[in-house]
Design a protein around this motif. Structure first.
Motif, PDB file in Angstrom:
ATOM      1  N   ALA A 103      17.253  49.120  44.915  1.00  9.08           N
ATOM      2  CA  ALA A 103      18.270  49.262  45.963  1.00  9.08           C
ATOM      3  C   ALA A 103      17.769  50.180  47.078  1.00  9.08           C
ATOM      4  CB  ALA A 103      19.571  49.792  45.370  1.00  9.08           C
ATOM      5  N   ALA A 104      16.976  51.181  46.722  1.00  9.31           N
ATOM      6  CA  ALA A 104      16.456  52.139  47.712  1.00  9.31           C
ATOM      7  C   ALA A 104      15.508  51.475  48.706  1.00  9.31           C
ATOM      8  CB  ALA A 104      15.753  53.294  47.011  1.00  9.31           C
ATOM      9  N   GLU A 105      14.910  50.359  48.325  1.00  9.28           N
ATOM     10  CA  GLU A 105      13.995  49.667  49.231  1.00  9.28           C
ATOM     11  C   GLU A 105      14.706  49.171  50.484  1.00  9.28           C
ATOM     12  OE1 GLU A 105      11.976  46.709  46.921  1.00  9.28           O
ATOM     13  OE2 GLU A 105      11.010  48.211  45.652  1.00  9.28           O
ATOM     14  N   ALA A 106      16.016  48.958  50.404  1.00  6.86           N
ATOM     15  CA  ALA A 106      16.786  48.493  51.559  1.00  6.86           C
ATOM     16  C   ALA A 106      17.192  49.645  52.479  1.00  6.86           C
ATOM     17  CB  ALA A 106      18.027  47.747  51.092  1.00  6.86           C
ATOM     18  N   VAL A 107      16.956  50.880  52.041  1.00  4.39           N
ATOM     19  CA  VAL A 107      17.341  52.051  52.836  1.00  4.39           C
ATOM     20  C   VAL A 107      16.204  52.387  53.789  1.00  4.39           C
ATOM     21  CG1 VAL A 107      18.009  54.486  52.763  1.00  4.39           C
ATOM     22  CG2 VAL A 107      18.759  52.925  50.959  1.00  4.39           C
ATOM     23  N   SER A 108      16.568  52.631  55.034  1.00  6.26           N
ATOM     24  CA  SER A 108      15.549  53.009  56.013  1.00  6.26           C
ATOM     25  C   SER A 108      15.999  54.265  56.748  1.00  6.26           C
ATOM     26  CB  SER A 108      15.331  51.859  57.008  1.00  6.26           C
ATOM     27  OG  SER A 108      16.536  51.568  57.678  1.00  6.26           O
ATOM     28  N   GLY A 109      15.135  54.745  57.559  1.00  6.35           N
ATOM     29  CA  GLY A 109      15.476  55.905  58.376  1.00  6.35           C
ATOM     30  C   GLY A 109      15.458  57.206  57.606  1.00  6.35           C
ATOM     31  N   ARG A 110      16.258  58.129  58.087  1.00  3.09           N
ATOM     32  CA  ARG A 110      16.224  59.496  57.570  1.00  3.09           C
ATOM     33  C   ARG A 110      16.737  59.625  56.144  1.00  3.09           C
ATOM     34  NH1 ARG A 110      21.314  62.495  58.910  1.00  3.09           N
ATOM     35  NH2 ARG A 110      22.757  60.905  59.609  1.00  3.09           N
ATOM     36  N   TRP A 111      17.525  58.659  55.680  1.00  4.17           N
ATOM     37  CA  TRP A 111      18.086  58.747  54.332  1.00  4.17           C
ATOM     38  C   TRP A 111      17.086  58.360  53.244  1.00  4.17           C
ATOM     39  CZ3 TRP A 111      22.191  61.478  53.776  1.00  4.17           C
ATOM     40  CH2 TRP A 111      23.098  61.583  54.819  1.00  4.17           C
ATOM     41  N   ARG A 112      16.107  57.567  53.594  1.00  2.00           N
ATOM     42  CA  ARG A 112      15.178  57.024  52.593  1.00  2.00           C
ATOM     43  C   ARG A 112      14.485  58.123  51.781  1.00  2.00           C
ATOM     44  NH1 ARG A 112      12.410  52.734  50.873  1.00  2.00           N
ATOM     45  NH2 ARG A 112      10.203  52.951  50.413  1.00  2.00           N
ATOM     46  N   ASN A 113      13.873  59.089  52.451  1.00  2.00           N
ATOM     47  CA  ASN A 113      13.153  60.150  51.737  1.00  2.00           C
ATOM     48  C   ASN A 113      14.087  60.978  50.871  1.00  2.00           C
ATOM     49  OD1 ASN A 113      10.612  59.465  52.688  1.00  2.00           O
ATOM     50  ND2 ASN A 113      10.762  60.802  54.459  1.00  2.00           N
TER      51      ASN A 113
END
Length: 164
Positions: A103-113
């Motif tokens: 699910a984290a693979e769909a997260v981008s930007g500042r939230w990903r890290n």
């Protein structure tokens, strides 16, 4: 004229009030009422946050199938990932952590890290140290990645010392 004065204006609850109702119902394990309240929330991000809290409570109630099903329905990628993480933290299952990472693979930007750090730290707490390190290496910010790996190593050493 008389009819108008006798009418009591109806107050329409705002999103934050519906979110509060959803949380209260979830705390009482009244999940149907919680989801009904969450459905009334207009703002998609606030609705996703309320649904994630309900998913967490479902997992705490050991209703894992419904928790997983509801987590997949959350529209916001970052909040959906955090909902999956709340399930994985309760179950300690590497399969649930794998769903969280997916699910984290769909997260981008500042939230990903930040989310990857949370996943790695949660994996270390679950004593899945190699998996945790592999997640830490996915963190784009080298300083945060290094700090997360050091923290995992400290948790691993502590685990060995305490015999856990």
């Amino acid at each position: 004229m008389t009819g108008r004065r006798n009418q009591v204006p109806q107050l329409v609850p705002h999103d934050d009030e519906y979110a509060l109702h959803a949380q209260r119902h979830a705390r009482r394990f009244d999940f149907e009422a919680a989801f009904d309240a969450a459905q009334e929330i207009d703002d998609p991000r606030v609705r996703a946050g309320a649904r994630a809290i309900i998913v967490k409570r479902l997992a705490e109630a050991r209703n894992y199938p419904q928790a997983r099903e509801e987590a997949f329905k959350i529209s916001d990628p970052a909040i959906r990932t955090l909902a999956h993480l709340s399930i994985a933290r309760v179950t300690g299952s590497t399969s649930d952590f794998a769903h969280t990472l997916s699910a984290a693979e769909a997260v981008s930007g500042r939230w990903r890290n930040a989310i990857l750090q949370e996943i790695a730290n949660s994996l270390a707490e679950a004593h899945c140290f190699l998996f945790a390190k592999s997640v830490a290496e996915k963190i784009d910010d080298q300083e945060k990645s290094s700090a997360t790996r050091k923290l995992i190593d400290l948790k691993r050493q502590r685990s060995r010392i305490l015999g856990r």
